[in-house]
Design a protein around this motif. Structure first.
Motif, PDB file in Angstrom:
ATOM      1  N   GLU A   5       0.827  -1.204   0.000  1.00 10.24           N
ATOM      2  CA  GLU A   5       0.000   0.000   0.000  1.00 10.24           C
ATOM      3  C   GLU A   5       0.866   1.260   0.000  1.00 10.24           C
TER       4      GLU A   5
ATOM      5  N   LEU B  41       2.406   1.713  -3.499  1.00  9.67           N
ATOM      6  CA  LEU B  41       1.406   2.200  -4.449  1.00  9.67           C
ATOM      7  C   LEU B  41       1.046   3.658  -4.189  1.00  9.67           C
ATOM      8  N   ALA B  42       0.968   4.044  -2.923  1.00  9.55           N
ATOM      9  CA  ALA B  42       0.673   5.438  -2.586  1.00  9.55           C
ATOM     10  C   ALA B  42       1.781   6.357  -3.079  1.00  9.55           C
TER      11      ALA B  42
ATOM     12  N   GLU C 230       1.448   6.652  -6.827  1.00  8.98           N
ATOM     13  CA  GLU C 230       0.325   7.533  -7.158  1.00  8.98           C
ATOM     14  C   GLU C 230       0.727   8.995  -7.016  1.00  8.98           C
ATOM     15  N   LYS C 231       1.454   9.290  -5.956  1.00  9.53           N
ATOM     16  CA  LYS C 231       1.884  10.662  -5.706  1.00  9.53           C
ATOM     17  C   LYS C 231       2.812  11.142  -6.823  1.00  9.53           C
TER      18      LYS C 231
ATOM     19  N   ASN D  19       2.932   9.911  -9.942  1.00 16.05           N
ATOM     20  CA  ASN D  19       2.259   9.865 -11.243  1.00 16.05           C
ATOM     21  C   ASN D  19       0.832  10.381 -11.103  1.00 16.05           C
ATOM     22  N   THR D  20       0.678  11.671 -10.994  1.00 13.16           N
ATOM     23  CA  THR D  20      -0.638  12.235 -10.730  1.00 13.16           C
ATOM     24  C   THR D  20      -1.627  11.990 -11.859  1.00 13.16           C
TER      25      THR D  20
ATOM     26  N   SER E 208      -3.715   8.004 -11.573  1.00  4.09           N
ATOM     27  CA  SER E 208      -3.994   7.843 -10.150  1.00  4.09           C
ATOM     28  C   SER E 208      -4.886   6.648  -9.842  1.00  4.09           C
ATOM     29  N   GLU E 209      -5.558   6.102 -10.865  1.00  5.50           N
ATOM     30  CA  GLU E 209      -6.447   4.979 -10.603  1.00  5.50           C
ATOM     31  C   GLU E 209      -5.985   3.751 -11.365  1.00  5.50           C
TER      32      GLU E 209
ATOM     33  N   LEU F 163      -3.469   1.778 -10.617  1.00  6.33           N
ATOM     34  CA  LEU F 163      -2.020   1.634 -10.605  1.00  6.33           C
ATOM     35  C   LEU F 163      -1.649   0.284  -9.993  1.00  6.33           C
TER      36      LEU F 163
END
Length: 70
Positions: A35, A38-39, A42-43, A45-46, A49-50, A52
């Motif tokens: 987690e 992945l977070a 995500e940060k 690769n703005t 964001s979904e 990933l």
């Protein structure tokens, strides 16, 4: 399937709980580390964001790090 997914499947009883305390700790630490990874992705690769996902090699490396820690 990744090592972590196989480990969780193999160390979980049919009625839900883990087979022992160590298996539970390894699985929970693996999930938490995944987690966090992945977070961070995500940060970074703005625009993506979904949905990933980690590559299987990255996921396996995370599991190996956690497993050998215990």
């Amino acid at each position: 399937m990744s090592f972590g997914e196989v480990f969780i499947k193999a160390h979980t009883r049919k009625d839900g709980p883990y087979v022992d305390f160590k298996a539970e700790k390894v699985a929970e630490a693996y999930k938490k580390k995944k987690e966090e990874k992945l977070a961070n992705l995500e940060k970074d690769n703005t625009e993506i964001s979904e949905g990933l996902l980690l590559a299987i090699e990255e996921d396996n490396e995370l599991f190996i790090q956690v497993y050998y820690f215990f």
